[in-house]
Design an enzyme around this catalytic site. Structure first.
Site, PDB file in Angstrom:
ATOM      1  N   LYS A  10       0.823  -1.209   0.000  1.00  0.00           N
ATOM      2  CA  LYS A  10       0.000   0.000   0.000  1.00  0.00           C
ATOM      3  C   LYS A  10       0.859   1.262   0.000  1.00  0.00           C
ATOM      4  CE  LYS A  10      -2.094   0.558   3.865  1.00  0.00           C
ATOM      5  NZ  LYS A  10      -1.227   1.596   4.492  1.00  0.00           N
ATOM      6  N   THR A  11       1.870   1.304   0.864  1.00  0.00           N
ATOM      7  CA  THR A  11       2.731   2.488   0.949  1.00  0.00           C
ATOM      8  C   THR A  11       3.428   2.736  -0.385  1.00  0.00           C
ATOM      9  OG1 THR A  11       3.103   2.048   3.297  1.00  0.00           O
ATOM     10  CG2 THR A  11       4.626   3.562   2.223  1.00  0.00           C
ATOM     11  N   ASP A 201      -4.718   7.823   3.060  1.00  0.00           N
ATOM     12  CA  ASP A 201      -4.269   6.481   3.424  1.00  0.00           C
ATOM     13  C   ASP A 201      -5.185   5.924   4.521  1.00  0.00           C
ATOM     14  OD1 ASP A 201      -2.688   4.217   3.639  1.00  0.00           O
ATOM     15  OD2 ASP A 201      -1.210   5.171   4.943  1.00  0.00           O
ATOM     16  N   GLU A 202      -5.310   4.600   4.592  1.00  0.00           N
ATOM     17  CA  GLU A 202      -6.107   3.936   5.639  1.00  0.00           C
ATOM     18  C   GLU A 202      -7.519   4.528   5.716  1.00  0.00           C
ATOM     19  OE1 GLU A 202      -4.930   1.352   6.845  1.00  0.00           O
ATOM     20  OE2 GLU A 202      -2.803   1.498   7.348  1.00  0.00           O
ATOM     21  N   GLN A 232      -9.535  -4.497   7.447  1.00  0.00           N
ATOM     22  CA  GLN A 232      -8.683  -4.062   8.557  1.00  0.00           C
ATOM     23  C   GLN A 232      -9.273  -2.848   9.284  1.00  0.00           C
ATOM     24  OE1 GLN A 232      -4.281  -4.428   7.917  1.00  0.00           O
ATOM     25  NE2 GLN A 232      -4.866  -4.729   5.772  1.00  0.00           N
ATOM     26  N   ARG A 584      -0.185 -10.092  10.565  1.00  0.00           N
ATOM     27  CA  ARG A 584       1.078  -9.482  11.001  1.00  0.00           C
ATOM     28  C   ARG A 584       2.235 -10.457  10.805  1.00  0.00           C
ATOM     29  NH1 ARG A 584      -0.131  -5.386   9.655  1.00  0.00           N
ATOM     30  NH2 ARG A 584      -2.019  -6.455   8.999  1.00  0.00           N
TER      31      ARG A 584
END
Length: 735
Positions: A10-11, A201-202, A232, A584
């Site tokens: 994503k980043t 973002d997010e 998420q 994770r």
């Protein structure tokens, strides 16, 4: 809209999209990128700088709170605030509320500060003013049923106090931005044409207040790109609205959707387990997450017969994996649903000599001595900051006691001015005002002159020295005093480093103050690169990754939480939380649960979580080798395999024999043991606890009635206890 599955890069996508805009001729000053952590913003800016060079410095990029705090510094006068407004942290807000509750003579048990603050925060996230709050029949009915009918009035008074102090709390940074954009068309128009390209973002974590800011700013050009993963979305408890991402297409019918479905982080088995879990949620944007990494180990499920034994199994597994695979301690993480679960994990790690770090504990910037010096900084830039004033007016001691302070506050309220204005003319407002008041005012005014002419470090050092705070700490030769003095030196070191940074133009102490006021949890740990096992709640783990992950406490009423079982939406959020925990892990994932656990001093029987049933059995390896006490029935505590599926038998009832075997190791209280009044407990006192034995008080943190004591017990080591529940007997005074 970019739907980015866990570990899908994503980043990188955001970074390259921004870089592409700049390379395509878009002016970097016209790009706005909103994130949820400063860490994410820093990483993106560094990557963009590597690709595009210094143009990256011109992008408005940062957390919602940091970006709009910057905007408000420019426009604050439009809504009646000074440009140097103070940003209150949670402790400041609670202090203001405690004073209001005391003035209104309200029961602080019925009107607990946390409950009131949460209610006000929720109102601001919904963009409700104090007047709208009090005029909303449904809200008033809810408050009445909770026997807290005056929260609306408290909210109104709290807002007035913050305004008088020239202060905004965290929620205000977004609440006031909405107010500014709503009520001032010229300001809205200015920023709509400045921010021609908006990225978020997010996006699944946005609340209503953030949603409205984005919608208003992007309304002209609609060059809006949001990135997120509905699977998420785990922050409903702090106002996040998953509907923002689920309904995004309704807001923008000509939307283009892109799905990032390849997970580059985790093995195939880990991804398959995550998919099998999240498939049970009805409210979701469908995607097919996959991994092309190796198949990897099956996911191990360990069963323990108590929470302490669960800790032992996890510690043993970490020791074995580290030694057999040549790993570092920092390759391991233990994730749990609630902070209370860390106890059994900590005890097991300590007994095995395994170094660990708990994330989400007391941060560097929350330590008393750090907050004291920062309060001096705050007061220098904003003398109207009432909370900072109350914190340092008599620290170090200068003969201005509580009675004098009360008279100052009363005079300020009576004359509708700020407490500092009273101090400036103390002889006019206070009968027989001590001379130290004038001296204090002169000192603060001298600090104001210093900050205009010196660097952030030079100004900070001057304030630390001339306030006598540094001298006071230096003269305390105890271990705690030495630690506090070293912490102040570390803060000054940090300011020195800030003063020498080349990537920022403004390096004043006021800019440093804004930076630390807006730190998110990921920025606060000074030792995050240490070689330690990481312990944290699953909420704290979001955005992180570890080679090996242990998810503990997979039991009904713990995970999923008992509070989540009343509605489908709450249960689905718990399932998303489990999905976050699973994803994770990079290479190895271990899940564990206990069949009995102490709760409020009583051993209770536990049933394995329903989430374990939702995992396809072919991805699991069951490790039930731990032997129960002889009186336990193995068949009643195990899962039995039938036709390639696992079924849970009835939950076991923990017999008295097991309780005895666990309690047999406990401390035997002294014959005359009797809990003491701990309201005057001090560091250095010797105490006795019914179960933990004899110990010495190392530190005291927090405010009444929620003071926490860190105590070193001779038999079991260091523990942190909440005094109102601890039942300690004080056996000697300060050594």
């Amino acid at each position: 809209m970019i739907i980015a599955g866990a570990g899908s890069g994503k980043t990188r996508v955001i970074t390259f999209r921004v870089a592409h805009l700049i390379r395509s001729g878009v002016d970097s000053f016209n790009i706005l990128v909103l994130t949820f952590t400063n860490k994410a913003a820093r990483e993106m800016r560094e990557r963009i700088n590597h690709i595009c060079g210094p143009e990256a410095k011109n992008i408005w990029m940062g957390t919602f709170h940091s970006v709009f705090a910057k905007l408000l510094r420019v426009e604050a006068n439009r809504i009646g605030y000074p440009s140097n407004f103070t940003i209150y942290d949670t402790d400041d807000s609670k202090s203001v509320l405690r004073a209001i509750l005391k003035e209104m003579q309200l029961d602080d048990k019925m009107y607990s500060v946390n409950a009131v603050l949460n209610r006000i925060s929720a109102a601001k996230s919904s963009l409700l003013t104090p007047g709208e709050y009090q005029n909303n029949a449904q809200i008033q009915a809810d408050d009445d049923s909770a026997k807290r009918p005056l929260i609306g009035k408290i909210y109104e008074t709290y807002a007035q106090r913050c305004y008088r102090a020239g202060a905004m709390d965290f929620d205000d940074l977004l609440f006031k931005t909405n107010q500014l954009l709503r009520d001032h068309a010229d300001v809205l128009n200015k920023y709509q044409h400045k921010f021609k390209y908006v990225m978020v973002d997010e996006y699944q974590d946005t609340n209503y207040s953030q949603y409205m800011i984005v919608k208003r700013l992007a309304a002209v050009y609609e060059n809006l790109c949001v990135v997120g993963d509905d699977a998420q979305s785990i922050y409903a408890f702090r106002g996040a609205t998953i509907q923002n991402i689920l309904n995004f297409e309704k807001d923008y019918p000509d939307l283009q959707i892109f799905k990032l479905e390849q997970n580059y982080r985790s093995t195939q088995n880990i991804v398959n387990v995550a998919n099998s879990i999240i498939a049970n949620n009805k409210d979701q944007l469908k995607k097919n997450v996959f991994s092309e990494k190796e198949t990897g180990d099956k996911i191990k499920v360990m069963r323990a017969f108590s929470d302490n034994e669960e800790g032992k199994l996890v510690a043993d597994a970490i020791m074995y994996q580290r030694s057999s695979n040549g790993l570092k301690w920092h390759d391991f993480a233990i994730l749990y649903r609630t902070n209370a679960q860390s106890r059994s994990m900590e005890e097991a790690l300590r007994k095995n000599g395994i170094p660990y770090k708990i994330y989400g504990g007391l941060s560097f910037y929350q330590r008393k001595e750090i907050k004291d010096l920062i309060a001096y900084f705050r007061l220098t830039f904003n003398p109207n900051d009432e909370e900072a004033l109350k914190r340092v007016i008599n620290y170090p001691k200068r003969g201005i006691g509580d009675t004098t302070l009360d008279r100052i506050i009363v005079a300020a309220d009576k004359n509708n001015i700020t407490p500092f204005e009273v101090i400036l003319e103390s002889s006019r407002y206070i009968e027989k005002a001590p001379a130290s008041l004038s001296a204090f005012a002169v000192m603060i005014q001298s600090f104001q002159v210093i900050t205009k002419n010196q660097t952030a470090y030079e100004a900070a050092l001057h304030i630390a020295q001339h306030s006598r705070l540094l001298k006071d700490l230096y003269e305390d030769k105890s271990v705690e005093g030495l630690n506090r003095y070293e912490n102040i030196q570390e803060l000054l070191n940090g300011i020195k480093e800030f003063s020498e940074r080349e990537d920022i133009e403004e390096k004043g102490l006021d800019i440093f103050m804004q930076d630390i006021a807006l730190l998110t949890n990921d920025d606060k740990d000074k030792n995050k690169d240490a070689d330690t096992v990481s312990l944290m709640t699953i909420h704290s783990s979001k955005g992180l990754e570890f080679p090996q992950v242990h998810v503990v406490g997979l039991e009904e009423n713990l995970f999923p939480s008992q509070m989540s079982l009343n509605s489908r939406s709450d249960l689905e959020e718990e399932r998303r939380l489990f999905y976050v925990a699973i994803t994770r892990a990079e290479y190895k994932l271990t899940i564990s649960y206990a069949t009995s656990r102490f709760k409020f001093g009583t051993l209770i029987s536990c049933e394995p979580s329903r989430f374990l049933d939702e995992i396809d059995a072919k991805y699991l390896e069951l490790d039930f080798t731990a032997k129960p006490a002889s009186s336990f029935d193995d068949e009643r505590n195990a899962w039995t395999r039938k036709n390639d599926t696992y079924s849970k038998p009835k939950a076991a009832t923990a017999p008295p024999v097991k309780t005895t075997s666990i309690l047999a190791k406990a401390h035997v209280p002294s014959p005359d043991f009797k809990p003491s009044d701990t309201s005057n407990l001090q560091v250095g006192m010797q105490v006795e606890h019914e179960r933990f034995g004899f110990g010495k008080v190392l530190t005291l943190e927090g405010n009444k009635p929620d003071i926490k004591a860190t105590i070193f017990f001779k038999e079991i080591g260091q523990k942190q206890l909440l005094l109102k529940f601890a039942k300690l007997s004080i056996i000697s005074g300060v050594e």
